[in-house]
Write a protein that holds these residues in place. Structure first.
Motif, PDB file in Angstrom:
ATOM      1  N   PRO A 159       0.841  -1.208   0.000  1.00 42.02           N
ATOM      2  CA  PRO A 159       0.000   0.000   0.000  1.00 42.02           C
ATOM      3  C   PRO A 159       0.874   1.256   0.000  1.00 42.02           C
ATOM      4  O   PRO A 159       0.475   2.268  -0.572  1.00 42.02           O
ATOM      5  N   ALA A 160       2.050   1.170   0.609  1.00 38.74           N
ATOM      6  CA  ALA A 160       2.992   2.292   0.538  1.00 38.74           C
ATOM      7  C   ALA A 160       3.771   2.182  -0.775  1.00 38.74           C
ATOM      8  O   ALA A 160       4.896   1.668  -0.818  1.00 38.74           O
ATOM      9  N   SER A 161       3.136   2.619  -1.858  1.00 37.18           N
ATOM     10  CA  SER A 161       3.809   2.608  -3.166  1.00 37.18           C
ATOM     11  C   SER A 161       3.064   3.544  -4.104  1.00 37.18           C
ATOM     12  O   SER A 161       1.876   3.826  -3.892  1.00 37.18           O
ATOM     13  N   ASP A 162       3.745   3.991  -5.147  1.00 42.73           N
ATOM     14  CA  ASP A 162       3.075   4.825  -6.157  1.00 42.73           C
ATOM     15  C   ASP A 162       2.062   3.983  -6.928  1.00 42.73           C
ATOM     16  O   ASP A 162       0.999   4.456  -7.311  1.00 42.73           O
ATOM     17  N   LEU A 163       2.406   2.721  -7.161  1.00 41.86           N
ATOM     18  CA  LEU A 163       1.530   1.853  -7.955  1.00 41.86           C
ATOM     19  C   LEU A 163       0.164   1.702  -7.288  1.00 41.86           C
ATOM     20  O   LEU A 163      -0.875   1.783  -7.950  1.00 41.86           O
ATOM     21  N   TYR A 164       0.188   1.499  -6.000  1.00 41.55           N
ATOM     22  CA  TYR A 164      -1.076   1.314  -5.269  1.00 41.55           C
ATOM     23  C   TYR A 164      -1.961   2.552  -5.419  1.00 41.55           C
ATOM     24  O   TYR A 164      -3.174   2.449  -5.603  1.00 41.55           O
ATOM     25  N   LYS A 165      -1.316   3.719  -5.376  1.00 44.55           N
ATOM     26  CA  LYS A 165      -2.098   4.960  -5.479  1.00 44.55           C
ATOM     27  C   LYS A 165      -2.609   5.160  -6.898  1.00 44.55           C
ATOM     28  O   LYS A 165      -3.731   5.601  -7.122  1.00 44.55           O
ATOM     29  N   ALA A 166      -1.778   4.812  -7.873  1.00 41.77           N
ATOM     30  CA  ALA A 166      -2.160   5.033  -9.279  1.00 41.77           C
ATOM     31  C   ALA A 166      -3.220   4.035  -9.752  1.00 41.77           C
ATOM     32  O   ALA A 166      -4.075   4.365 -10.569  1.00 41.77           O
ATOM     33  N   HIS A 167      -3.174   2.810  -9.256  1.00 48.03           N
ATOM     34  CA  HIS A 167      -4.080   1.767  -9.775  1.00 48.03           C
ATOM     35  C   HIS A 167      -4.727   0.949  -8.672  1.00 48.03           C
ATOM     36  O   HIS A 167      -4.537  -0.274  -8.598  1.00 48.03           O
ATOM     37  N   PRO A 168      -5.541   1.580  -7.842  1.00 46.80           N
ATOM     38  CA  PRO A 168      -6.162   0.790  -6.760  1.00 46.80           C
ATOM     39  C   PRO A 168      -7.002  -0.365  -7.307  1.00 46.80           C
ATOM     40  O   PRO A 168      -7.134  -1.396  -6.658  1.00 46.80           O
ATOM     41  N   VAL A 200      -5.557  -4.034  -7.607  1.00 48.48           N
ATOM     42  CA  VAL A 200      -5.178  -4.766  -6.392  1.00 48.48           C
ATOM     43  C   VAL A 200      -6.307  -5.704  -5.966  1.00 48.48           C
ATOM     44  O   VAL A 200      -7.475  -5.319  -5.985  1.00 48.48           O
ATOM     45  N   ILE A 201      -5.962  -6.935  -5.580  1.00 53.81           N
ATOM     46  CA  ILE A 201      -6.973  -7.859  -5.068  1.00 53.81           C
ATOM     47  C   ILE A 201      -7.308  -7.467  -3.635  1.00 53.81           C
ATOM     48  O   ILE A 201      -6.462  -7.537  -2.743  1.00 53.81           O
ATOM     49  N   LYS A 202      -8.543  -7.010  -3.416  1.00 53.54           N
ATOM     50  CA  LYS A 202      -9.014  -6.642  -2.073  1.00 53.54           C
ATOM     51  C   LYS A 202     -10.527  -6.465  -2.131  1.00 53.54           C
ATOM     52  O   LYS A 202     -11.071  -6.122  -3.185  1.00 53.54           O
ATOM     53  N   GLN A 203     -11.198  -6.685  -1.047  1.00 56.93           N
ATOM     54  CA  GLN A 203     -12.655  -6.517  -1.007  1.00 56.93           C
ATOM     55  C   GLN A 203     -12.982  -5.043  -0.839  1.00 56.93           C
ATOM     56  O   GLN A 203     -12.447  -4.392   0.060  1.00 56.93           O
ATOM     57  N   PRO A 204     -13.877  -4.517  -1.709  1.00 57.58           N
ATOM     58  CA  PRO A 204     -14.176  -3.086  -1.622  1.00 57.58           C
ATOM     59  C   PRO A 204     -14.783  -2.682  -0.273  1.00 57.58           C
ATOM     60  O   PRO A 204     -14.616  -1.554   0.173  1.00 57.58           O
ATOM     61  N   ASN A 205     -15.481  -3.616   0.372  1.00 57.18           N
ATOM     62  CA  ASN A 205     -16.208  -3.240   1.593  1.00 57.18           C
ATOM     63  C   ASN A 205     -15.614  -3.838   2.863  1.00 57.18           C
ATOM     64  O   ASN A 205     -16.292  -3.969   3.870  1.00 57.18           O
ATOM     65  N   ARG A 206     -14.354  -4.228   2.809  1.00 53.82           N
ATOM     66  CA  ARG A 206     -13.724  -4.780   4.020  1.00 53.82           C
ATOM     67  C   ARG A 206     -12.350  -4.147   4.216  1.00 53.82           C
ATOM     68  O   ARG A 206     -11.715  -3.723   3.248  1.00 53.82           O
ATOM     69  N   PRO A 207     -11.894  -4.117   5.483  1.00 55.05           N
ATOM     70  CA  PRO A 207     -10.534  -3.591   5.706  1.00 55.05           C
ATOM     71  C   PRO A 207      -9.501  -4.479   5.005  1.00 55.05           C
ATOM     72  O   PRO A 207      -9.716  -5.687   4.865  1.00 55.05           O
TER      73      PRO A 207
END
Ligand code: GLA
Length: 719
Positions: free
Chosen positions: A403-412, A415-422
Motif C-alpha cells: 500500500p505504501a507505493s506509487d503503484l497502489y495509489k495510481a491503480h487501486p 489490487v486484489i481486495k474486497q471493496p467493503n472490508r478492511p
C-alpha cells in the motif's frame, strides 16, 4: 454371466501403455468409460479386456470405476465433475463416443477420449499424454457445451484415477505439509474408508501449508527399492484439491484438480475449458525408481534447459538485507570474483523512490532503482559486474504491491481486495490482480523493462511472498468465482510471454522459500528456492524430500550463516543441487575461503553428474545417524556420494557400510574423499581406495561419519 454378456456387447478396451506400465480404460454395457487397471503392463495385450471380470462390480451400491466420475446420475462416489446445466439441472451423465491415439514423437503419445451427455449438448474430452521411456503420464480434461446459455462448472477435476484394491494391505498415502522455513514435512499412513483430502485455498503460495505432490503405495509402504508406488502431483500453481476415496469395494479413487472451493466457473456455449495437467508415474520397484523417472522426465521435458548448465552465484540477501549502496555492492562484486562463482545476485531492496524499499513494508510495485542507493542504476552494476568478470542477476516480486507505493495509489483497481472490508496484509503487502490483462502487461513489463534496459542481465529471482486474502477482482465484475483460476492462468500468460522473448535466461522460482514449487510454474523456470531455511542440517531433510519429485538441478542450495554446522558441512550440503552462497566473504578466515574456492573447483568437475545423473537415496536421515545420497553419471563412469551426520548424540555415526547403487558391477572405481578441509585427513586413510562396483553395491563402503567427520563427500571414478 452378466459380465460375459456385457463384454459381448460392443465393449471398447483402451490400454494406455508406457515402457513398464499400463492404464486400461474400458466401456461397460451403458457405455460408461471406466478405468479398470493401473499397474505393470501385461505381456499379452489381449488380456487387458478381461481384467474387469475379475472384480465383483459394486454397481448396486452406486460405486463405480468411472474414468471421470460425473455427478448426479448413476455414479454416487466423489465426482470429478459437477455442473449446473443452462436449464438449472444438476445431473450429468457421460458416455463414451470415440477415441484417438496420436504419436507426438518416438517417446510421447496422446490419447484423447471423447464423452458426451446423452441428454445435454455437453462434452468432456479426456487427454492422456504419455512419456513411454519415463513411464510418466500427464492427464487433463477439456470441457465444452453448446447449451442455450451459461453452464456452471461446480467441480472440474483434471483426472480421476481408480486403483483396484486387491490384497488386504490397503493403500498408503505419503503426503507433505509445511510452513515458512519448514517445508516438506512428510507423513505416511494407511488410508481408511471414506475421503481424505489434501488441498490449498491460499491462492498464491499454494503449497505453503500442503503440497499437491503425494505417493500412494499399494499393499504396504514402498521403500526405495521395493514396492508398488504411484507418485502424483498437480501441475498448477494455485488452489488444488486431491481427494482419495477408499470405497466399499476397497478400490481407491484419486480425484485431482483445481480446488473448486469458491471457484464455480461460468462457461459460455462453444468455449473450451481446459484443466491443468495432473502428473503421475507408477513403479513396482519402489520410490527410488519412481523418483528417477520423474527427475529424468522433468529434465527432458518440463523445466527450462533441464539438460543444460546453471550458474553458481553469490547472493546478498542475508549479508546485507535491505541495507546496501553502490560501494557496498562494488565490494560484493569483487567478492563474487574472489570466491570463484559465476554471478552476483542482487536481492530485495534496490527499488522504490517515493516509498523506498528499506524494509518489507514499502516499495513493492515501484520497480525503479532507488536513487539514493543506486544513483547510477542497474546498468552501471551490470557493467561493473562484467568488469569483474562475473554476471549480474536481480530479485523481483512483480505480482505484489505494498500500500505504501506509487503503484497502489495510481491503480487501486489492480489490487486484489474486497471493496467493503478492511485490507488484510501478508508481509505488509497485497497481491495484484493477474486476472486483469492490464496487470499482466504491467508484470510482463517489469521483466521486459529490466532486460531491455540491461541486455546483459543474466538471472532473475522471481519471488511471491503473500497469499490472497479477501479475494475480489474489480476486473472480473460478476464472475468473482473465477478469480483463483484466472489469476493462475494470468500468471502463466505472463510467464509464457517472458519465455517467448527470453527462452533460456535462468529464472529462480521463489515464494518466501518453497511456497510455490510445482511443475505448472517450473516449466517456465530453471530452478527453485526450496526454503529460506538454509541451516544445512535442516536442508539435508528438506532437500531429501524434494528429491522424490524434483531433480537436483532445480534445487537452489545456498551456503549461509544459518545453523551451527562448520563451513564444510554447509558447502557439502549446498553441492547437492545448484550451488550458491549468501555469506560475507570478507568474514571468512583464510582457510574457510580457500576451502570454498577448492570446493567450487570440485563442484565444477562433478556438477554434470549431480545435475544430469541418476540420484540414489542410500540412507535416510529420518532412520539413520547419517544420511547418504549419491549421483551416478549415465555411463556409470563417475559418481559422487554425500554423507552427513544428522544425529549429534554421543557415539553416533556410521558403524556399518552403506551399500551403493547404480554402479556397473564390472567396473573398478577409484574412491577418493574430496572437499577436505585444509589440514584435515581423509576418512579413507592416506591412499585412494579401489573397489569393483560389485563390492560397492553388495558390501558397501563406510563413509566414516562421526563427531569428527560430520560431512564426508566421496568421489568415484571408473578406472
Ligand atoms: C523472501 C525470499 C528470500 C528473500 C526475501 C527478500 O523471503 O524467500 O530469499 O529474497 O524474500 O525480501
Amino acid at each position: 454371466m452378466l459380465f460375459a454378456g456385457r463384454a459381448a456387447a460392443q465393449q471398447v478396451t483402451i490400454p494406455v501403455e508406457t515402457q513398464h506400465n499400463a492404464i486400461v480404460l474400458q466401456t461397460d454395457a451403458e457405455k460408461h468409460l471406466n478405468m479398470v487397471y493401473l499397474g505393470a503392463k501385461l505381456a499379452n495385450t489381449a488380456e487387458y479386456a478381461g481384467i474387469s471380470k475379475m472384480y465383483k462390480q459394486a454397481d448396486d451400491s452406486g460405486v463405480q470405476n468411472d474414468a471421470y466420475t460425473p455427478s448426479g446420475s448413476a455414479s454416487l462416489g466423489e465426482p470429478a465433475i459437477t455442473v449446473t446445466h443452462a436449464d438449472g439441472n444438476k445431473s450429468l451423465n457421460l458416455t463414451y463416443v470415440s477415441h484417438t491415439v496420436s504419436k507426438v514423437d518416438d517417446d510421447i503419445s496422446l490419447l484423447v477420449v471423447t464423452m458426451k451427455d446423452p441428454a445435454y449438448d455437453f462434452e468432456v474430452k479426456l487427454y492422456y499424454k504419455t512419456y513411454f521411456k519415463e513411464d510418466v503420464t500427464e492427464q487433463w480434461s477439456v470441457i465444452k457445451h453448446n447449451e442455450k446459455g451459461i453452464v456452471t462448472l461446480d467441480k472440474y477435476a483434471s483426472a480421476n484415477l481408480n486403483l483396484k484394491g486387491n490384497t488386504t494391505g490397503g493403500f498408503w498415502l505419503k503426503q507433505y505439509h509445511g510452513n515458512w522455513a519448514m517445508e516438506m514435512q512428510p507423513e505416511e499412513a494407511r488410508l481408511t474408508h471414506g475421503i481424505k483430502t489434501i488441498d490449498s485455498k491460499l491462492g498464491t503460495r499454494a503449497n505453503l501449508y500442503e503440497h499437491s505432490m503425494f505417493a500412494i503405495s499399494m499393499d504396504k509402504p514402498a521403500t526405495e527399492d521395493e514396492g508398488k508406488v504411484l507418485y502424483g502431483a498437480m501441475e498448477w500453481s494455485g488452489n488444488f484439491r486431491i481427494d482419495f476415496e477408499l470405497d466399499v469395494a476397497n478400490n481407491l479413487k484419486i480425484i485431482a484438480g483445481i480446488n473448486n472451493a469458491a471457484s464455480e466457473y461460468h462457461l459460455k456455449p462453444g468455449v473450451e475449458f481446459t484443466t491443468p495437467a495432473f502428473l503421475y508415474t507408477y513403479s513396482d520397484h519402489g520410490k527410488g525408481d519412481a523418483s528417477r523417472k520423474l527427475q529424468s522426465w522433468a529434465r527432458q521435458y518440463k523445466i527450462v534447459d533441464g539438460n543444460g548448465s546453471r550458474l553458481t552465484l553469490l547472493n546478498n540477501w542475508e549479508s546485507t538485507y535491505f541495507d546496501f549502496n553502490e560501494s557496498k555492492l562494488a565490494g560484493l562484486l569483487k567478492d563474487t570474483k574472489k570466491l570463484g562463482v559465476d554471478l552476483f545476485l542482487l536481492d530485495d531492496g534496490w527499488f522504490g523512490n517515493s516509498h523506498p524499499r528499506n524494509g518489507d513494508n514499502a516499495g513493492l510495485g515501484d520497480w525503479q532503482e532507488n536513487k539514493q542507493k543506486l544513483p547510477n542504476g542497474i546498468s552501471s552494476l551490470v557493467k561493473e559486474a562484467q568488469a569483474n568478470g562475473v554476471k549480474f542477476g536481480i530479485w523481483i516480486e512483480p505480482e505484489m504491491v505494498n500500500p505504501a507505493s506509487d503503484l497502489y495509489k495510481a491503480h487501486p483497481d489492480w489490487v486484489i481486495k474486497q471493496p467493503n472490508r478492511p485490507e488484510k496484509y501478508f508481509r505488509n503487502q497485497l497481491v495484484l490482480d493477474l486476472a486483469n490483462p492490464k496487470v499482466q502487461d504491467f508484470v510482463f513489463g517489469v521483466v521486459d523493462g529490466l532486460f531491455t534496459k540491461n541486455p546483459d542481465l543474466a538471472y532473475i529471482k522471481w519471488d511471491c511472498n503473500a497469499v490472497i486474502y479477501n479475494a475480489y477482482s474489480a476486473y472480473l465484475k460478476k464472475d468473482q468465482s473465477h478469480i483463483y483460476v484466472d489469476y493462475v492462468n494470468g500468471l502463466y500468460n505472463v510467464l509464457k510471454r517472458v519465455r517467448a522473448k527470453y527462452p533460456k535466461v535462468p529464472l529462480m522460482l521463489c515464494s518466501g522459500g518453497g511456497g510455490r514449487v510445482d511443475y505448472g510454474a517450473l516449466q517456465y523456470f530453471t530452478e527453485f528456492w526450496p526454503s529460506d531455511n538454509t541451516d544445512p542440517l535442516e536442508r539435508v531433510f528438506i532437500q531429501w524430500e524434494y528429491s522424490f519429485f524434483y531433480p537436483a538441478i532445480t534445487s537452489s542450495n545456498h551456503v549461509t550463516d544459518w545453523g551451527k554446522q562448520p563451513i564444510k558441512f554447509r558447502v557439502d550440503v549446498a553441492m547437492m543441487g545448484k550451488m550458491g552462497f549468501d555469506i560475507v566473504i570478507g568474514k571468512l578466515s583464510e582457510s574457510e575461503l580457500s576451502f570454498c574456492q577448492s570446493a567450487l573447483k570440485n563442484y565444477d568437475a562433478l556438477k554434470d553428474v549431480i545435475w544430469h545423473g541418476d540420484q540414489y537415496r542410500l540412507a535416510s536421515p529420518w532412520d539413520n545417524d547419517a544420511a547418504s545420497i549419491m549421483y551416478v553419471s549415465d555411463d556409470k563412469s563417475k559418481a559422487v556420494m554425500f554423507n552427513y551426520l544428522v544425529n549429534n548424540r554421543y557415539g553416533s555415526g556410521t558403524k556399518v557400510p552403506v551399500r551403493l547403487k547404480g554402479l556397473d558391477p564390472n567396473k573398478k572405481y577409484r574412491v577418493k574423499e574430496i572437499n577436505l578441509y585444509p589440514g584435515a585427513g581423509s576418512v579413507l586413510g592416506k591412499e585412494d581406495l579401489t573397489f569393483t562396483g560389485d563390492f560397492l553395491m553388495n558390501v558397501g563402503i563406510n563413509p566414516g561419519n562421526s563427531a569428527y567427520h560430520t560431512s564426508v563427500v566421496l568421489q568415484l571414478e571408473a578406472i
